[in-house]
Design a protein around this motif. Structure first.
Motif, PDB file in Angstrom:
ATOM      1  N   GLU A 146       0.813  -1.229   0.000  1.00  0.00           N
ATOM      2  CA  GLU A 146       0.000   0.000   0.000  1.00  0.00           C
ATOM      3  C   GLU A 146       0.838   1.265   0.000  1.00  0.00           C
ATOM      4  N   LEU A 147       0.246   2.314  -0.555  1.00  0.00           N
ATOM      5  CA  LEU A 147       0.892   3.627  -0.497  1.00  0.00           C
ATOM      6  C   LEU A 147       0.916   4.113   0.948  1.00  0.00           C
ATOM      7  N   SER A 148       2.009   4.706   1.380  1.00  0.00           N
ATOM      8  CA  SER A 148       2.093   5.221   2.754  1.00  0.00           C
ATOM      9  C   SER A 148       2.503   6.690   2.717  1.00  0.00           C
ATOM     10  N   THR A 149       1.814   7.445   1.868  1.00  0.00           N
ATOM     11  CA  THR A 149       2.209   8.840   1.651  1.00  0.00           C
ATOM     12  C   THR A 149       2.214   9.634   2.956  1.00  0.00           C
ATOM     13  N   HIS A 150       1.165   9.448   3.800  1.00  0.00           N
ATOM     14  CA  HIS A 150       1.097  10.261   5.024  1.00  0.00           C
ATOM     15  C   HIS A 150       2.215   9.896   6.003  1.00  0.00           C
ATOM     16  N   VAL A 151       2.620   8.613   6.031  1.00  0.00           N
ATOM     17  CA  VAL A 151       3.722   8.208   6.933  1.00  0.00           C
ATOM     18  C   VAL A 151       5.030   8.850   6.463  1.00  0.00           C
ATOM     19  N   ARG A 152       5.229   8.834   5.137  1.00  0.00           N
ATOM     20  CA  ARG A 152       6.438   9.456   4.559  1.00  0.00           C
ATOM     21  C   ARG A 152       6.474  10.943   4.885  1.00  0.00           C
ATOM     22  N   ASP A 153       5.326  11.603   4.705  1.00  0.00           N
ATOM     23  CA  ASP A 153       5.275  13.053   4.948  1.00  0.00           C
ATOM     24  C   ASP A 153       5.530  13.368   6.422  1.00  0.00           C
ATOM     25  N   ASP A 154       4.933  12.560   7.316  1.00  0.00           N
ATOM     26  CA  ASP A 154       5.124  12.804   8.766  1.00  0.00           C
ATOM     27  C   ASP A 154       6.605  12.684   9.112  1.00  0.00           C
ATOM     28  N   MET A 155       7.271  11.688   8.525  1.00  0.00           N
ATOM     29  CA  MET A 155       8.691  11.496   8.853  1.00  0.00           C
ATOM     30  C   MET A 155       9.539  12.651   8.308  1.00  0.00           C
ATOM     31  N   ALA A 156       9.198  13.131   7.121  1.00  0.00           N
ATOM     32  CA  ALA A 156       9.940  14.271   6.552  1.00  0.00           C
ATOM     33  C   ALA A 156       9.796  15.481   7.468  1.00  0.00           C
ATOM     34  N   GLN A 157       8.566  15.692   7.950  1.00  0.00           N
ATOM     35  CA  GLN A 157       8.322  16.835   8.835  1.00  0.00           C
ATOM     36  C   GLN A 157       9.126  16.700  10.133  1.00  0.00           C
ATOM     37  N   THR A 158       9.170  15.486  10.671  1.00  0.00           N
ATOM     38  CA  THR A 158       9.918  15.263  11.911  1.00  0.00           C
ATOM     39  C   THR A 158      11.406  15.530  11.693  1.00  0.00           C
ATOM     40  N   ASP A 209      12.826  18.381  13.978  1.00  0.00           N
ATOM     41  CA  ASP A 209      13.659  17.943  15.108  1.00  0.00           C
ATOM     42  C   ASP A 209      15.148  17.918  14.797  1.00  0.00           C
ATOM     43  N   GLN A 210      15.485  17.729  13.503  1.00  0.00           N
ATOM     44  CA  GLN A 210      16.909  17.527  13.211  1.00  0.00           C
ATOM     45  C   GLN A 210      17.487  18.552  12.235  1.00  0.00           C
ATOM     46  N   GLY A 211      16.681  19.537  11.866  1.00  0.00           N
ATOM     47  CA  GLY A 211      17.216  20.655  11.090  1.00  0.00           C
ATOM     48  C   GLY A 211      17.391  20.426   9.605  1.00  0.00           C
ATOM     49  N   ALA A 212      16.762  19.361   9.077  1.00  0.00           N
ATOM     50  CA  ALA A 212      16.847  19.166   7.621  1.00  0.00           C
ATOM     51  C   ALA A 212      15.936  20.183   6.937  1.00  0.00           C
ATOM     52  N   PHE A 213      16.182  20.448   5.644  1.00  0.00           N
ATOM     53  CA  PHE A 213      15.275  21.291   4.874  1.00  0.00           C
ATOM     54  C   PHE A 213      14.340  20.375   4.086  1.00  0.00           C
ATOM     55  N   TRP A 214      13.028  20.447   4.404  1.00  0.00           N
ATOM     56  CA  TRP A 214      12.025  19.623   3.730  1.00  0.00           C
ATOM     57  C   TRP A 214      11.482  20.413   2.547  1.00  0.00           C
ATOM     58  N   THR A 215      11.685  19.895   1.341  1.00  0.00           N
ATOM     59  CA  THR A 215      11.218  20.627   0.161  1.00  0.00           C
ATOM     60  C   THR A 215       9.688  20.641   0.072  1.00  0.00           C
ATOM     61  N   ALA A 216       9.008  19.725   0.738  1.00  0.00           N
ATOM     62  CA  ALA A 216       7.533  19.733   0.865  1.00  0.00           C
ATOM     63  C   ALA A 216       6.824  20.020  -0.462  1.00  0.00           C
ATOM     64  N   GLN A 217       7.016  19.118  -1.421  1.00  0.00           N
ATOM     65  CA  GLN A 217       6.554  19.372  -2.787  1.00  0.00           C
ATOM     66  C   GLN A 217       5.050  19.635  -2.917  1.00  0.00           C
ATOM     67  N   HIS A 218       4.233  19.142  -1.996  1.00  0.00           N
ATOM     68  CA  HIS A 218       2.780  19.365  -2.102  1.00  0.00           C
ATOM     69  C   HIS A 218       2.370  20.782  -1.708  1.00  0.00           C
ATOM     70  N   ARG A 219       3.227  21.478  -0.961  1.00  0.00           N
ATOM     71  CA  ARG A 219       2.842  22.821  -0.504  1.00  0.00           C
ATOM     72  C   ARG A 219       3.781  23.886  -1.029  1.00  0.00           C
TER      73      ARG A 219
END
Ligand SMILES: Cc1ncc(COP(=O)(O)O)c(C=O)c1O
Length: 347
Positions: free
Chosen positions: A130-142, A146-156
């Motif tokens: 199954e697609l796990s888009t929301h799990v992937r997005d939640d982890m990118a946000q975290t 929490d760790q200072g990465a830059f999330w390109t957040a392509q949907h927004r």
């Protein structure tokens, strides 16, 4: 402060990203009443898809805004094409890149990201289809918070749609302002909305825009259900971001996995044209639209990527059979459709 991307890696090192764009436009069909369906073949970009255009725009804008510093860390939740584009550009510019994927990402795309030095984290359990888009997005946000990465957040991120300004300009250079129809897949909405906005700004006022999503995706309404088309659509429960500007899209259509994949396979066999699964769906629906279009229409279909990325799935007979996706009826339907569109009445 403006940061020059060139300063990030040696001045004399090769920059494949200089070859983004100016992809070929080929005519798939010319009908008896003078209408044409043209395919914009985005697989001829570096990394083999349209998404390198938006990956570059997202990094360029983040650098310009000072959100991404030399040696920085980029994360993205991706089905593979955005990730491959980001991975290549991060390698060019000296950034660390982490891609969050699920089991929908094609093996070839994952290997490609790794080859560019990306760290790839699969969020789904082995065997989970199954697609796990929301799990992937939640982890990118975290990782970002929490760790200072830059999330390109392509949907927004509206740099996503701005990445397609040149694509629209290329179409107008090739075809003029009389482009009457645009048909494209909708995932984040960046390619269809960015291209449409610029085409209309350039004076294509007659343009009718059709977005195509997989059956089971919920962008143009439910119900949601699993689907196998990769990169396109939004599964139930995942974010529909503001990059999808509904006001720019005139029609929203659904396409089944069977229609999309059998069209891709048909085009490879009959027209020696290898397109990916989402493009198969786009072309299937473009042909249906062409049947109804007024004489002398100029219709463009965006082909996001090529079939070579799907040799293990769409172009693998065993995989297609195991997923009950082989449908000879669609080949017959396409044969009849091509014949109808290209044969004068009474002939
Ligand atoms: C194969 C494929 N088709 C279609 C799309 C949808 O494009 P967009 O996100 O611009 O709507 C994507 C996006 O990743 C993709 O990878």
């Amino acid at each position: 402060m403006t940061i020059d991307a060139q300063a990030f890696c040696g001045q004399n090192s090769p920059k494949l990203s200089q070859n983004i764009g100016n992809t070929p436009l080929v005519e798939l069909i010319k009908t008896t009443d003078g209408s044409r369906l043209l395919l914009k073949l985005e697989q001829f970009n570096p990394t083999g898809s349209a998404k390198i255009r938006m990956a570059k725009a997202m990094l360029d804008e983040a650098q310009e805004q000072g959100l991404l510093k030399p040696g920085g860390w980029v994360v993205e939740s991706t089905s593979g094409n955005t990730g491959t584009g980001l991975a290549m550009l991060c390698a060019e510019r000296g950034y660390r890149f982490t891609a969050l994927v699920d089991n929908h990402a094609a093996k070839e795309k994952i290997s490609n990201m790794k080859a560019f030095g990306a760290e790839v984290i699969c969020v789904s359990e082995q065997g989970c289809d199954e697609l796990s888009t929301h799990v992937r997005d939640d982890m990118a946000q975290t990782l970002a918070e929490d760790q200072g990465a830059f999330w390109t957040a392509q949907h927004r991120n509206f740099a996503n749609s701005r990445g397609y300004i040149d694509l629209a300009r290329e179409l107008v250079t090739d075809l003029g302002k009389d482009i009457s129809h645009l048909v494209a897949a909708v995932g984040t909405g960046g390619s269809i909305c960015g291209t449409t906005r610029e085409l209309r700004d350039l004076g294509c006022h007659q343009l009718e825009v059709t977005g195509v999503e997989p059956e089971g995706s919920v962008i143009f309404g439910g119900p949601g259900k699993p689907y196998h088309q990769s990169g396109t659509g939004t599964p139930e429960g995942a974010e529909i971001g503001p990059v999808i500007e509904y006001g720019l899209i005139d029609n929203g259509l659904k396409v089944s996995d069977q229609q999309a994949f059998n069209t891709a396979r048909y085009l490879a066999k009959k027209y020696a044209l290898m397109v990916g699964g989402s493009a198969g769906g786009v072309i299937y629906q473009a042909l249906q639209q062409l049947k109804k279009a007024p004489a002398n229409s100029t219709m463009v279909a965006l082909v996001c990527d090529g079939g070579e990325k799907y040799l293990d799935t769409v172009f693998n007979d065993d995989w297609m059979q195991n997923h009950q996706l082989i449908a000879p009826a669609i080949d017959n339907e396409l044969d009849a459709l091509f014949q109808q569109l290209t044969t004068k009445q009474g002939e």
